[in-house]
Design an enzyme around this catalytic site. Structure first.
Site, mmCIF file in Angstrom:
data_model
loop_
_atom_site.group_PDB
_atom_site.id
_atom_site.type_symbol
_atom_site.label_atom_id
_atom_site.label_comp_id
_atom_site.label_asym_id
_atom_site.label_seq_id
_atom_site.Cartn_x
_atom_site.Cartn_y
_atom_site.Cartn_z
ATOM 1 N N ASP A 14 86.213 -4.983 10.831
ATOM 2 C CA ASP A 14 84.808 -4.606 10.838
ATOM 3 C C ASP A 14 84.592 -3.525 9.789
ATOM 4 O O ASP A 14 85.162 -2.428 9.880
ATOM 5 C CB ASP A 14 84.419 -4.090 12.229
ATOM 6 C CG ASP A 14 82.918 -3.971 12.411
ATOM 7 O OD1 ASP A 14 82.183 -4.377 11.499
ATOM 8 O OD2 ASP A 14 82.489 -3.475 13.468
ATOM 9 N N ASP A 108 79.974 -8.484 7.137
ATOM 10 C CA ASP A 108 80.816 -7.296 7.254
ATOM 11 C C ASP A 108 81.882 -7.363 8.340
ATOM 12 O O ASP A 108 82.544 -6.361 8.620
ATOM 13 C CB ASP A 108 79.953 -6.051 7.477
ATOM 14 C CG ASP A 108 79.123 -6.137 8.752
ATOM 15 O OD1 ASP A 108 78.999 -7.244 9.301
ATOM 16 O OD2 ASP A 108 78.609 -5.098 9.185
ATOM 17 N N GLU A 109 82.077 -8.522 8.969
ATOM 18 C CA GLU A 109 83.131 -8.599 9.969
ATOM 19 C C GLU A 109 83.673 -10.018 10.089
ATOM 20 O O GLU A 109 82.987 -10.990 9.797
ATOM 21 C CB GLU A 109 82.643 -8.100 11.333
ATOM 22 C CG GLU A 109 81.511 -8.880 11.935
ATOM 23 C CD GLU A 109 81.133 -8.393 13.323
ATOM 24 O OE1 GLU A 109 82.042 -8.072 14.119
ATOM 25 O OE2 GLU A 109 79.920 -8.335 13.622
#
Length: 365
Positions: A14, A108-109
């Site tokens: 993350d 983003d993850e």
């Protein structure tokens, strides 16, 4: 039982305040300062906030007006999704150096299954450290990671030592980790559900574990089974490299509330154009069109229609959205409109059969 779980080594990566961190990386003058990505203007909504801004209570999905009141020195920065996508692709390229089993959740993850990895490294924890170091050295951003035997625990763990940290929950630690966990930390338990659990005396994983499956089904519906199993460390969902998209959508928040359907038609056309563009780019079509309406008092309404054929054409999409708009009288003036299309023509992959095997408690993580 935990001993019935498949043996997997899962990493959840993350990125730390991704959009805001990219902006601070690209503009050194913003480093160390409270910034908000998006949220500018009279009706703007924040997409992301730097950790400096979060100290004041600024967070994503918050109105820019409220954020500015909480943090008078807040700096608003326009979103630059092309740049975020560019950086995200570089990060994923690093992931694929270790495994092809990468399941992105957003820009983003992502989940990584490194049970069998390209480096031949038996330690998922060391792989996570190496990936985080590469992201920092090659791109200039920090990331946090959670490592465990399944996706649920890995995702919970990745939030434990944020920012720029990681946590490993070894097989023999899973039960104790979940029992002491605040119920708000359970992935899938939102604010409303947490409040409902508090009212029923459920504050920790241990409290949740003491409730029967019938009790949870009665009070939490179809999510009851999910809560019953995850608190026992049971979550057999595999890392899926090709996640099946279930819908496509676009929406707009207006600078001024709209009080007449006539004024909304131009906005609907713009939204329909965007949805159609995304459908054609993804080479998919769908049957179910849903119109989303958020009123000035923030109440939300959806209206749906399922067509007998798949569509991606903007004209048909727009006409269907218009029908839904005029379907019934509006309750109030409108601050947001959105169009989504679901029931897509993507062939669902056959669910893989889950095999139960014994977890070796000395399994190296």
């Amino acid at each position: 039982m935990l001993t019935d779980l498949p043996i997997r080594k899962i990493i959840h990566i993350d990125m730390d305040a991704f959009y805001a961190s990219v902006e601070q990386m690209d503009n050194p003058d913003l480093k160390g300062k409270p910034i908000a990505v998006g949220g500018g203007g009279k009706r703007g909504v924040i997409s992301a906030a730097s950790y400096e801004a979060r100290k004041f209570g600024v967070k994503s999905a918050m109105s820019g007006n409220l954020a500015a009141k909480l943090c008078p020195d807040l700096i608003f920065v326009k979103t630059n999704f092309d740049r975020y996508i560019e950086i995200s692709k570089k990060i994923r390229k690093i992931f694929f150096d270790y495994t092809d089993l990468v399941e992105p959740l957003s820009l983003d993850e992502a989940y990584l299954d490194v049970t069998k990895n390209k480096k031949g490294n038996p330690s998922a924890s060391k792989i996570a450290e190496e990936i985080r170091a590469r992201i920092l050295n090659e791109i200039g951003l920090t990331a946090s990671a959670g490592i465990s035997i399944n996706k649920f625990i890995a995702k919970v763990a990745s939030d434990y030592n944020k920012p720029n940290g990681q946590k490993t929950v070894n097989p023999e630690e899973v039960i104790a980790f979940l029992e002491q966990l605040d119920i708000r930390k359970f992935y899938g338990v939102g604010k409303v559900t947490a409040e409902k659990m508090y009212q029923k005396g459920i504050f920790t994983g241990l409290d949740l574990k003491q409730k029967s499956i019938d009790y949870l089904d009665k009070h939490f519906g179809k999510s009851g089974h999910y809560y019953y199993h995850v608190v026992r460390g049971i979550h057999n969902s595999e890392v899926k490299p090709n996640r099946i998209r279930k819908s496509l959508a676009a929406e707009r928040t207006f600078s001024e509330n709209l009080s007449s359907e006539v004024f909304m038609l131009e906005k609907l056309e713009q939204i329909a154009n965007e949805v159609s563009r995304r459908l054609n780019k993804s080479k998919v079509a769908g049957k179910t069109v849903t119109l989303k309406i958020k009123y000035s008092d923030f109440t939300l309404q959806t209206r749906s229609k399922t067509l007998p054929y798949f569509i991606s054409d903007r004209n048909i999409l727009l006409e269907t959205a218009k029908d839904l708009l005029f379907q019934e009288t509006l309750n109030n003036s409108v601050r947001l409109l959105g169009i989504s299309i679901s029931n897509l023509n993507i062939e669902l992959s056959k669910k893989s059969e889950q095999k139960s095997v014994s977890v070796q408690l000395k399994f190296e993580f």
